[in-house]
Design an enzyme around this catalytic site. Structure first.
Site, mmCIF file in Angstrom:
data_model
loop_
_atom_site.group_PDB
_atom_site.id
_atom_site.type_symbol
_atom_site.label_atom_id
_atom_site.label_comp_id
_atom_site.label_asym_id
_atom_site.label_seq_id
_atom_site.Cartn_x
_atom_site.Cartn_y
_atom_site.Cartn_z
ATOM 1 N N ARG A 1 42.361 40.875 48.415
ATOM 2 C CA ARG A 1 42.404 42.004 47.490
ATOM 3 C C ARG A 1 40.996 42.418 47.122
ATOM 4 N NH1 ARG A 1 44.331 41.647 41.379
ATOM 5 N NH2 ARG A 1 42.173 40.929 41.271
ATOM 6 N N GLU B 1 29.943 31.026 56.057
ATOM 7 C CA GLU B 1 30.100 32.392 55.563
ATOM 8 C C GLU B 1 28.733 33.018 55.346
ATOM 9 O OE1 GLU B 1 33.036 33.651 52.413
ATOM 10 O OE2 GLU B 1 31.171 34.008 51.294
ATOM 11 N N TYR C 1 47.927 45.000 46.826
ATOM 12 C CA TYR C 1 47.741 43.557 46.903
ATOM 13 C C TYR C 1 47.329 43.139 48.314
ATOM 14 C CZ TYR C 1 50.465 43.653 42.565
ATOM 15 O OH TYR C 1 50.904 43.911 41.300
#
Length: 551
Positions: A126, A36, A145
């Site tokens: 979210r 990441e 959501y």
């Protein structure tokens, strides 16, 4: 507006979804690793990260993901980074997308940008509230959501995007009830989530129990554990506190006495995190997702400890001898001119407007229109100051030749014509290259001849298993105009040698029988036509000429 099913079927290439990569890892027993990254705050930080990502490609990630700032605060940069990672660096890329403070129009724009970049994986979240707000809230017309976002992506794009969702083995800020969180996760998966990426954790027993509970609750999609390597003791505690993850007592006991020695913390932390990863894999979870914090060393140390970094060649099986772009229209590209062998980013930039790309059967699909140099900012990397520090200020041919020799000896990591260090491929001819450069013949690109080595060869191998690869000896060099006539006469004495020579003005001399392509790399594989992925040809040579002389 959603895209038609026909369009999505027509434009989505095969074998690029994360769920498929994870399934392959599970079947093979070889873990899928992933990294990441987040968008840096400065332009120089972005360029530095691109350079680091380029180097980390050789660690063999199955995919990377790029985070999304709260409220889309860095959404344009996220979209740009996804495009660059996918098309230039050849990473399978997953784009984070959050609901937080996001109007539907902004979500549509992000999905469209990802689609056009060839990205086919989205992590639907979210998200955290922007710093100016203490609590999360939906905007008018937005999504409340992550479940709503999953449904919307599925509705608009069908199966084009593989949709990842977040899992919380230790709870999240506004919901600590494990049963409620499990219900929410099941709903996201049932709505279209195809894989789960977890929040970081260090309590491996709790994670493994949580995985078993997911399976017991009918959640059978792949689960990707989030791994945070240990950089420093202070950062380790800060990140654990920020995510409310539990730290095993024996970790505290071994790290506390050395907390002020960063090198010792990284070394001990490497072992702790690697042991956690081993237990995860022994449980049958064959995926490891590293939160790199845009750094490489700690992640690399863990992978090395796990034996997941190859000691020879690259750790990833190469489909072709050059790094493929994974842009939407480029996945089937299987031929490139050799001239950009060491400047793949430049080649991708100069051909980014092509609708079709060359193929191994030499059809008419290739475009002759290479992008103009000025349009793509092709030139030297780094500032003048940085380049002077790297290469000095050569004042004579001897000074320049010495610089090339230093590069060949790996005392320099790059040259204007070669953005990466010399590879092991050059070793059979390295002494000859050094000799040529010492004599003032400045070599830019080269490859030794290879006669039928196995496609699994750690240095020269590429393509499917069970095949054999071949390559002609190739040399590209800069020489003095005073030598060219004598050199050509020497070349003509060898009937099997082909040459192309051009000066800055564009005067071309060649003994090539045609202007068409001449394959210098090819492979033979079971059940396939001969693949010829690297070529020399007149039109590409003339396009490269301008770039080479400008450099």
């Amino acid at each position: 507006m959603g895209r038609s099913n026909a369009e999505l079927r027509r434009r989505r290439p095969n074998n690029m979804h994360i769920k498929d990569k994870l399934a392959e890892a599970h079947t093979s027993g070889k873990p899928a690793i992933s990294f990441e990254f987040f968008p840096p705050k400065t332009a120089q930080g972005v360029q530095n990260l691109y350079d680091r990502m380029d180097r980390m490609h050789d660690l063999g990630p199955s995919f990377i993901d790029i985070t999304w700032g709260a409220g889309g605060s860095q959404s344009d940069l996220t979209c740009e980074m996804v495009n660059v990672a996918q098309t230039v660096y050849g990473f399978e890329t997953c784009m984070h997308l959050t609901c937080t403070d996001m109007e539907r129009e902004k979500v549509d724009g992000a999905l469209s940008a990802a689609y056009k970049a060839g990205c086919t994986n989205i992590l639907a979240l979210r998200g955290d509230p922007p710093r100016a707000k203490e609590k999360w809230q939906a905007v008018d017309g937005g999504f409340r959501y992550a479940l709503d976002l999953v449904k919307y992506i599925k509705e608009q794009y069908g199966d084009h995007f593989d949709i990842g969702v977040a899992g919380y083995p230790e709870g999240c800020d506004d919901e600590q009830d494990p049963d409620m969180l499990m219900d929410h996760l099941k709903q996201k998966v049932d709505a279209g989530g195809t894989f789960i990426v977890t929040q970081m954790f260090y309590d491996v027993d709790n994670f493994l129990n949580w995985v078993d509970k997911c399976r017991a609750n009918g959640i059978h999609v792949p689960i990707v554990p989030g791994i945070m390597p240990i950089q420093t003791h202070a950062a380790f505690l800060r990140r654990a506190n920020w995510s409310n993850c539990r730290i095993p007592q024996h970790w505290i006991d071994v790290l506390e006495p050395i907390k002020n020695d960063d090198a010792a913390v990284r070394e001990v932390g490497k072992g702790l995190v690697a042991e956690m990863c081993r237990r995860i894999m022994e449980h049958g979870v064959m995926a490891l997702h590293f939160y790199t914090m845009n750094l490489a060393q700690s992640t690399k140390m863990v992978l090395d400890e796990l034996g997941l970094i190859s000691r020879q060649g690259t750790p990833t099986k190469k489909a072709l001898p050059w790094r493929q772009s994974l842009g939407l229209s480029r996945r089937e590209e299987d031929v490139r001119p050799v001239f950009w062998k060491n400047r793949h980013k430049s080649y991708v930039a100069r051909t980014q407007d092509w609708d079709e790309f060359p193929n191994g059967r030499w059809g008419d699909s290739r475009s002759p229109a290479f992008g103009e140099l000025d349009a793509y900012g092709i030139g030297l990397k780094g500032t003048n100051e940085q380049n002077v520090k790297l290469w000095g200020k050569p004042e004579s041919l001897r000074d320049i030749a010495d610089t090339f020799v230093r590069f060949l000896k790996n005392d320099l990591k790059s040259l204007p014509w070669s953005e990466a260090p010399v590879t092991d491929e050059a070793q059979p001819i390295i002494s000859d290259l050094i000799d040529l450069n010492r004599r003032g013949l400045l070599t830019i690109t080269s490859q030794p001849s290879v006669n039928g080595v196995k496609s699994s060869h750690p240095v020269h191998g590429w393509g499917p298993s069970g095949g054999y690869v071949y390559q002609k000896a190739y040399l590209e060099l800069l020489i003095s105009p005073s030598l060219i006539t004598a050199l050509i006469e020497r070349i003509k004495q060898t009937e099997t040698m082909t040459f192309y020579a051009v000066n800055k003005a564009g005067d071309l001399r060649t003994n090539a029988p045609t202007d068409g392509p001449n394959a210098i790399t090819w492979g033979v594989f079971p059940g396939k036509e001969i693949v010829q992925p690297t070529i020399v040809e007149t039109i590409s040579f003339l396009a490269w000429k301008d770039e080479a002389f400008r450099l």
